[in-house]
Structures are given as C-alpha cells and as structure tokens.
Design an enzyme around this catalytic site. Sequence first.
Site, PDB file in Angstrom:
ATOM      1  N   HIS A 119     -15.948   2.837 -32.623  1.00 57.43           N
ATOM      2  CA  HIS A 119     -15.124   3.652 -32.411  1.00 57.43           C
ATOM      3  C   HIS A 119     -13.741   3.008 -32.982  1.00 57.43           C
ATOM      4  O   HIS A 119     -13.588   1.641 -32.863  1.00 57.43           O
ATOM      5  CB  HIS A 119     -14.816   3.717 -30.938  1.00 57.43           C
ATOM      6  CG  HIS A 119     -15.902   4.083 -29.841  1.00 57.43           C
ATOM      7  ND1 HIS A 119     -17.086   3.204 -29.751  1.00 57.43           N
ATOM      8  CD2 HIS A 119     -16.493   5.353 -29.115  1.00 57.43           C
ATOM      9  CE1 HIS A 119     -17.778   3.853 -29.160  1.00 57.43           C
ATOM     10  NE2 HIS A 119     -17.664   4.996 -29.298  1.00 57.43           N
ATOM     11  N   LYS A 146     -23.891   6.242 -33.845  1.00 55.99           N
ATOM     12  CA  LYS A 146     -22.843   7.004 -33.426  1.00 55.99           C
ATOM     13  C   LYS A 146     -21.158   6.660 -33.814  1.00 55.99           C
ATOM     14  O   LYS A 146     -20.731   5.426 -34.048  1.00 55.99           O
ATOM     15  CB  LYS A 146     -22.478   7.067 -31.945  1.00 55.99           C
ATOM     16  CG  LYS A 146     -21.039   7.686 -31.445  1.00 55.99           C
ATOM     17  CD  LYS A 146     -21.074   7.134 -29.769  1.00 55.99           C
ATOM     18  CE  LYS A 146     -19.975   7.833 -28.696  1.00 55.99           C
ATOM     19  NZ  LYS A 146     -19.400   7.938 -27.424  1.00 55.99           N
TER      20      LYS A 146
END
Length: 230
Positions: A119, A146
């Site tokens: 992230h 991800k």
Amino acid sequence: MVKLALPITDDNVEDTLSKALLEDIDIIELRIDQFKIRDFKHILDVIKKVKEKGFIALATVRSKLEGGADIPDEGRFEIFSQIADYVDMADIEYTSFKINKQVIDFYHSKGKSVIMSYHDFEKTPSDDYIQTIINESKLMGADIVKYAFKARSFEDVARVMCITHKNREKNLVAILMGEIGKVSRVIAPVFGSLITYTFIGQSFAPGQLEAKKLNELLEFFNIQKGWKLD
C-alpha cells in the site's frame, strides 16, 4: 471475473454480516489490527460467525507502516499462527520483511492461500517498481499479489491497469485509492484483478465504493462474479 471483499472489525458483527449476505459479498476481510479486543477466543468467535454465514474468511493484521495498528511483528505472527486453522486466507504485507515469508510458509503448510499486499497512500510508484513488487511477491510464494496506490491522475490509473493486464496470469489485485482512483474499483477486474474491496457503513480506504453501488456498477458493465484460485 471478480470477488467482492468486505473488511470488518469486531463492531456490530452480526448486523454487518447480515447486510453482507444481502449485498452478495464473497470475502470477509477480518481487520484484526482494528479489533477492540485481540485475544484468541474473541477473534475465534468472530471468525466462526463469518464462516457460519458461508463467507470466505480472510485474516489481516495490517502493519502500522501500511495503515494498520502498532502491533509488533512477533505479536502479529502469533495472531496469524493461532488462527490459521480457522480462516481460509491471510494477507501479509510485502514490507513486513521480518515475518512475511514465515506467514506464507506457515499458511501453505496448512493448505491455505496468502495474499501479499503493498500500500502506498501518497502516490503511484513507477512501472518498474510495481513490476518488482509483483515479481518478488511471487518468488516468495504469494498466491495473490495485491497492490493499492494513491492515484494522482488518470494516467496513474491507466498505467496500473496496463501493468495488471500484462501480468494477469499471476493472480493480482489492483487498486487505485482516492477520488481519481474510484474508477479502478469497477474496471480493474476487466484487466485481470481478482478482488474488489467495498464497504457497508464506514469505508476502510479512500475511494472505496459502497457495496450496493458497486454491485450496481458491476452488473451494469456485465462484470461477472466468481473465480477459483488454482
């Protein structure tokens, strides 16, 4: 094809799960780092409620560096290991260098899948850096990679979608955060992203679309639900 994931805490669990059933949610992401109580019995009680409703249970104990609580790595690994027999998947950060490989190996020993996540709440990194995250995560054994970045322009969105499509056989989840990135919540599956994250009540990340609205948009664009991880 795509699955819908709903992050939850230990607040109003029964009510949230009942609403999640109505909104055709596939995955419940247990944001254990945000739980008010983090002892094993309490966490297990929440997991059991999730599984009883038929959801895929995804365990996340997010690091402070990537937007979670200030829990030492040793404590995070202890939580992950305690609950491994009861959940279906785990999410561990690419930047959790002390424990990420441990989590992957431990969950694989239990026959469970692992998402390795990254992230950046400030920017979208270069194409080369994104490719490095994908490649190194897969080398460490991640079943799904991800990555979630702050979109500062629609060019950022386009770049990430192109990289995702180029690597679409590697089981990826691509997210662009912020107002500009909202569009990625709907279109990313077209480029090969496996999961889109939503919310009911309160969002966990900037740019998430509420579940009812997201379902309407996915249906409008004829984006099909469902896949099975190899």
